[in-house]
Design a protein around this motif. Sequence first.
Motif, mmCIF file in Angstrom:
data_model
loop_
_atom_site.group_PDB
_atom_site.id
_atom_site.type_symbol
_atom_site.label_atom_id
_atom_site.label_comp_id
_atom_site.label_asym_id
_atom_site.label_seq_id
_atom_site.Cartn_x
_atom_site.Cartn_y
_atom_site.Cartn_z
ATOM 1 N N ALA A 158 0.625 -1.141 -0.090
ATOM 2 C CA ALA A 158 0.228 0.027 -0.040
ATOM 3 C C ALA A 158 1.049 1.216 0.148
ATOM 4 C CB ALA A 158 -1.039 -0.055 1.333
ATOM 5 N N ALA A 159 1.872 1.173 0.668
ATOM 6 C CA ALA A 159 2.814 2.126 0.841
ATOM 7 C C ALA A 159 3.554 2.757 -0.576
ATOM 8 C CB ALA A 159 3.951 2.154 1.772
ATOM 9 N N GLY A 160 3.817 1.352 -1.500
ATOM 10 C CA GLY A 160 4.666 1.699 -2.621
ATOM 11 C C GLY A 160 3.402 2.193 -3.627
ATOM 12 N N TYR A 161 2.533 1.608 -3.359
ATOM 13 C CA TYR A 161 1.311 1.970 -4.426
ATOM 14 C C TYR A 161 0.917 3.561 -4.161
ATOM 15 C CZ TYR A 161 -3.125 0.805 -7.008
ATOM 16 O OH TYR A 161 -3.989 0.698 -7.913
ATOM 17 N N GLU A 162 0.898 3.932 -2.890
ATOM 18 C CA GLU A 162 0.654 5.459 -2.927
ATOM 19 C C GLU A 162 1.752 6.350 -3.431
ATOM 20 O OE1 GLU A 162 -2.055 8.270 -0.786
ATOM 21 O OE2 GLU A 162 -1.982 6.112 -1.079
ATOM 22 N N ALA A 163 3.004 5.912 -3.477
ATOM 23 C CA ALA A 163 3.892 6.720 -4.020
ATOM 24 C C ALA A 163 3.794 6.598 -5.558
ATOM 25 C CB ALA A 163 5.349 6.111 -3.582
ATOM 26 N N VAL A 164 3.729 5.470 -6.077
ATOM 27 C CA VAL A 164 3.500 5.312 -7.643
ATOM 28 C C VAL A 164 2.378 6.035 -8.236
ATOM 29 C CG1 VAL A 164 2.766 3.589 -9.328
ATOM 30 C CG2 VAL A 164 4.766 3.099 -7.811
ATOM 31 N N ILE A 165 1.208 5.860 -7.214
ATOM 32 C CA ILE A 165 -0.104 6.516 -8.118
ATOM 33 C C ILE A 165 0.089 8.102 -7.836
ATOM 34 C CG2 ILE A 165 -2.466 6.566 -7.810
ATOM 35 C CD1 ILE A 165 -1.370 4.179 -9.167
ATOM 36 N N ARG A 166 0.522 8.542 -6.753
ATOM 37 C CA ARG A 166 0.459 10.004 -6.468
ATOM 38 C C ARG A 166 1.578 10.845 -7.394
ATOM 39 N NH1 ARG A 166 -3.295 12.395 -3.379
ATOM 40 N NH2 ARG A 166 -4.098 11.023 -1.919
ATOM 41 N N ILE A 167 2.498 9.921 -7.583
ATOM 42 C CA ILE A 167 3.652 10.502 -8.652
ATOM 43 C C ILE A 167 3.068 10.581 -10.071
ATOM 44 C CG2 ILE A 167 6.104 10.717 -9.321
ATOM 45 C CD1 ILE A 167 6.847 9.648 -6.664
ATOM 46 N N SER A 168 2.420 9.328 -10.337
ATOM 47 C CA SER A 168 1.751 9.320 -11.604
ATOM 48 C C SER A 168 0.900 10.439 -11.956
ATOM 49 C CB SER A 168 1.410 7.866 -11.897
ATOM 50 O OG SER A 168 2.291 6.723 -11.732
ATOM 51 N N ARG A 169 0.119 10.651 -10.926
ATOM 52 C CA ARG A 169 -0.941 11.744 -11.234
ATOM 53 C C ARG A 169 -0.203 12.906 -11.613
ATOM 54 N NH1 ARG A 169 -6.033 10.041 -9.520
ATOM 55 N NH2 ARG A 169 -6.090 8.709 -7.996
ATOM 56 N N ALA A 170 0.907 13.184 -10.944
ATOM 57 C CA ALA A 170 1.682 14.455 -11.114
ATOM 58 C C ALA A 170 2.181 14.147 -12.682
ATOM 59 C CB ALA A 170 2.790 14.573 -10.321
ATOM 60 N N VAL A 171 2.731 13.341 -13.080
ATOM 61 C CA VAL A 171 3.523 13.474 -14.347
ATOM 62 C C VAL A 171 2.641 13.205 -15.620
ATOM 63 C CG1 VAL A 171 5.689 12.466 -13.394
ATOM 64 C CG2 VAL A 171 3.958 10.900 -14.413
ATOM 65 N N GLY A 172 1.293 12.966 -15.277
ATOM 66 C CA GLY A 172 0.330 12.564 -16.284
ATOM 67 C C GLY A 172 0.918 11.842 -17.379
ATOM 68 N N THR A 173 0.791 12.077 -18.609
ATOM 69 C CA THR A 173 0.942 11.493 -19.840
ATOM 70 C C THR A 173 2.190 11.878 -20.347
ATOM 71 O OG1 THR A 173 -0.356 12.734 -21.326
ATOM 72 C CG2 THR A 173 -1.378 10.977 -20.462
ATOM 73 N N SER A 174 2.769 13.127 -19.733
ATOM 74 C CA SER A 174 4.061 13.729 -20.305
ATOM 75 C C SER A 174 5.317 12.854 -20.104
ATOM 76 C CB SER A 174 4.285 14.967 -19.629
ATOM 77 O OG SER A 174 4.592 15.012 -18.244
ATOM 78 N N HIS A 175 5.588 12.136 -19.166
ATOM 79 C CA HIS A 175 6.375 10.975 -18.681
ATOM 80 C C HIS A 175 6.512 10.095 -19.931
ATOM 81 C CE1 HIS A 175 9.056 9.347 -15.879
ATOM 82 N NE2 HIS A 175 8.818 8.221 -16.163
ATOM 83 N N TRP A 176 5.398 9.519 -20.149
ATOM 84 C CA TRP A 176 5.534 8.347 -21.369
ATOM 85 C C TRP A 176 5.804 9.048 -22.686
ATOM 86 C CZ3 TRP A 176 5.140 3.266 -21.604
ATOM 87 C CH2 TRP A 176 4.938 2.656 -23.110
ATOM 88 N N ASP A 177 5.105 10.219 -22.799
ATOM 89 C CA ASP A 177 5.475 11.110 -24.281
ATOM 90 C C ASP A 177 6.754 11.293 -24.492
ATOM 91 O OD1 ASP A 177 2.677 10.785 -24.662
ATOM 92 O OD2 ASP A 177 2.316 13.027 -23.926
ATOM 93 N N LYS A 178 7.849 11.360 -23.537
ATOM 94 C CA LYS A 178 9.007 11.792 -23.641
ATOM 95 C C LYS A 178 9.891 10.612 -24.149
ATOM 96 C CE LYS A 178 11.230 14.561 -20.993
ATOM 97 N NZ LYS A 178 11.585 15.725 -22.207
ATOM 98 N N GLY A 179 9.032 9.262 -23.980
ATOM 99 C CA GLY A 179 10.006 8.261 -24.236
ATOM 100 C C GLY A 179 10.161 7.184 -23.024
ATOM 101 N N TRP A 180 9.980 7.378 -21.829
ATOM 102 C CA TRP A 180 10.474 6.914 -20.529
ATOM 103 C C TRP A 180 9.350 5.702 -20.545
ATOM 104 C CZ3 TRP A 180 15.109 7.702 -19.107
ATOM 105 C CH2 TRP A 180 15.171 9.148 -18.922
ATOM 106 N N HIS A 181 9.927 4.543 -20.153
ATOM 107 C CA HIS A 181 9.132 3.250 -19.579
ATOM 108 C C HIS A 181 8.531 3.379 -18.223
ATOM 109 C CE1 HIS A 181 9.084 -1.337 -18.733
ATOM 110 N NE2 HIS A 181 7.930 -0.762 -19.048
ATOM 111 N N SER A 182 7.302 3.871 -18.136
ATOM 112 C CA SER A 182 6.897 4.315 -16.891
ATOM 113 C C SER A 182 7.085 3.174 -15.674
ATOM 114 C CB SER A 182 5.404 4.681 -17.106
ATOM 115 O OG SER A 182 5.391 5.712 -17.995
ATOM 116 N N THR A 183 6.934 1.907 -16.205
ATOM 117 C CA THR A 183 7.060 0.825 -15.050
ATOM 118 C C THR A 183 8.236 0.896 -14.207
ATOM 119 O OG1 THR A 183 5.611 -0.644 -16.343
ATOM 120 C CG2 THR A 183 6.976 -1.584 -14.424
ATOM 121 N N PRO A 184 9.412 1.168 -14.836
ATOM 122 C CA PRO A 184 10.661 1.253 -13.917
ATOM 123 C C PRO A 184 10.890 2.622 -13.487
ATOM 124 C CG PRO A 184 11.334 0.928 -16.183
ATOM 125 C CD PRO A 184 9.924 0.889 -16.092
#
Length: 502
Positions: A158-184
């Motif tokens: 749950a703690a790891g999930y909290e960090a991942v989802i919170r930061i994912s909300r911040a980056v939105g789709t821009s992170h993926w659009d730049k060519g990063w593999h979001s999973t790692p």
Amino acid sequence: MTPLVRRSPAPAPRPPEGTITTMTDHSGTGSASVLELLGTRIAGVRHQDLTHHGHTVFHTALVDTVGVAYAGSAAEGSRLTRAAAGPLSPGPSLVLGTADRVSALDAGLLNGVSAHALDYDDTNAIMGGHPSAVLIPAALALAEEQGSSAGQVAEAYAAGYEAVIRISRAVGTSHWDKGWHSTPTLGVLGAAATGARLLGLSPQRCATALAIAASSAAGLQANIGTMVKPLHVGRAVREGLFAARLAAQGCTANPRALEEPRGFLDLYSGPGRYELAAAVPGAGDSTLEINRCSNTVKEHECCGSTHSALEAAIALHRKRRFAPEDVERIDIVVDRRCLPHTDRPVLPEPLAGKFSLQYVVARALLEGGIDSAHFEDEAYLSPRIRQLMNRTRVSVAAASWSGDVRVPAEVTVFTVTGGVLRHMAEDSPVGRTEVLHPPHLWEKFSQCVGRVVGQADVSRVVSVLERFADFADVRDATRVLEVCRPTERGRPGSPAAGRGRS
């Protein structure tokens, strides 16, 4: 997907089930950083904070990830990773799909690779990636070292999930659009949070663990479709756990590593292309992400961005049995979020087929579906399949389709006789109940584990995971998960006798 900042009235003095306490500034500046706020959030996660929904998300993730890791442990990429790693440090943590026990960091690496080797692990729409392939291997490996309970493993997830989802909300789709593999790249932060929670770190040291992990974020979309993609995940698990250990030892890092100029968000998303506030809960919002979000358990052993098109092709196969000579052209229309990583008309290796709309649709039209053999050896070179792939056109939908879990796809087959057959799959979101309680979870699990052990041992492993919540020491559960390969001592599929490791 548009990040949202949830704001609600200030919490009552006695917070309801599934909430955690508010956050504290540890910076000494009077203004807490995002990682400091997240650090307090992570350090405060308790088992009792998880609602029924949250416990179900965790248990589903555990079952699915252990299953696909068993199956993935036999993949070529997993074997090569283990060979290249050289002599492994002996330790208490189980390498899934074997009876071997190594250090937590080595187990995290190997189990992370295995969990993602088949691209059969769960996905999350907010993350745009695979959370559990990182979080479950991280939690299990360190929990075995610490002698943690099943409840503490759930807390850590749950703690790891909290960090991942919170930061994912911040980056939105821009992170993926730049060519990063979001999973790692996002997952390494989740693994650090998972490790920090299991180690019982203070809020400040949880923030430090995240800041350290931010400097280890790595993974290029250019390597999708190769054995490096699951390696991304294994390395994220290892680096995240290492970051937590460094923080526990007193290693320092910049608590503003996320938001400072030249920090994580500027570099990995781009200035002005993220929403910092989305990473931080609004005033009074103490609900854990695991209590309101869900993952999607895959039904097909290939990239999730191909699933809707694949299911549309399966539906067309049911209507008519196609031969290559019957087909003049195939049109596949998908949402922009499914491209460009799945537009692969030419396959350089077997694994690339998992990320090719052209390949999986051709297979489904001719054979009614896909299976693991279609991504092995020389199956991808099939002349019949290549004929259809050469007649396939992929395009983006005129307007972005919306869906809470999956996006739709439309497949149209034009026959040589002038016929037109069309099917759209997933034109509405998958039902919440189906996502939270996947109907074929245990069938999938048994099939995956059955690739490594005999049927009697499948039943034994199922029994352990069904009652996982009852284990006061997770090592008692993982002892039952030990298996021998046919090349190891003892009967194939049985626990390794006499190894004396715990």
